[in-house]
Design a protein around this motif. Structure first.
Motif, PDB file in Angstrom:
ATOM      1  N   CYS A   6      44.711  42.147  26.676  1.00 28.55           N
ATOM      2  CA  CYS A   6      44.328  42.970  27.821  1.00 28.55           C
ATOM      3  C   CYS A   6      45.567  43.254  28.668  1.00 28.55           C
ATOM      4  N   CYS A   9      44.910  41.616  32.513  1.00 29.76           N
ATOM      5  CA  CYS A   9      44.935  40.179  32.818  1.00 29.76           C
ATOM      6  C   CYS A   9      45.591  39.360  31.710  1.00 29.76           C
ATOM      7  N   CYS A  20      37.684  43.912  27.711  1.00 31.41           N
ATOM      8  CA  CYS A  20      38.063  42.536  28.009  1.00 31.41           C
ATOM      9  C   CYS A  20      36.887  41.803  28.653  1.00 31.41           C
ATOM     10  N   CYS A  23      38.043  40.555  32.584  1.00 30.29           N
ATOM     11  CA  CYS A  23      38.176  41.465  33.731  1.00 30.29           C
ATOM     12  C   CYS A  23      37.498  42.815  33.498  1.00 30.29           C
TER      13      CYS A  23
END
Ligand SMILES: [Zn+2]
Length: 63
Positions: A6, A9, A20, A23
């Protein structure tokens, strides 16, 4: 590598994932390096330094 990372994050997610789970970002990259497994962020200086607050697999660098 069986994972994508990701960009937001740095969590590693399965290659067939489209977003993801940490997040909710859909900005995933297959171009990453340096796998780090965080089991207990409270006790890991490295995890704290890198800003990883949840247990999981993370990439050190995502392009
Ligand atoms: Zn994420």
């Amino acid at each position: 590598m069986p994972f994508k990372a990701c960009r937001r994050c740095k969590s590693l997610v399965p290659k067939d994932a489209t977003r993801c789970p940490v997040c909710n970002s859909t900005d995933l990259s297959e171009d990453w390096e340096g796998l780090i497994v965080v089991l207990d962020p409270e006790k890991s200086e490295l995890a704290k330094r890198l800003g990883f607050i949840k247990p999981g697999r993370y990439a050190l660098r995502v392009r």
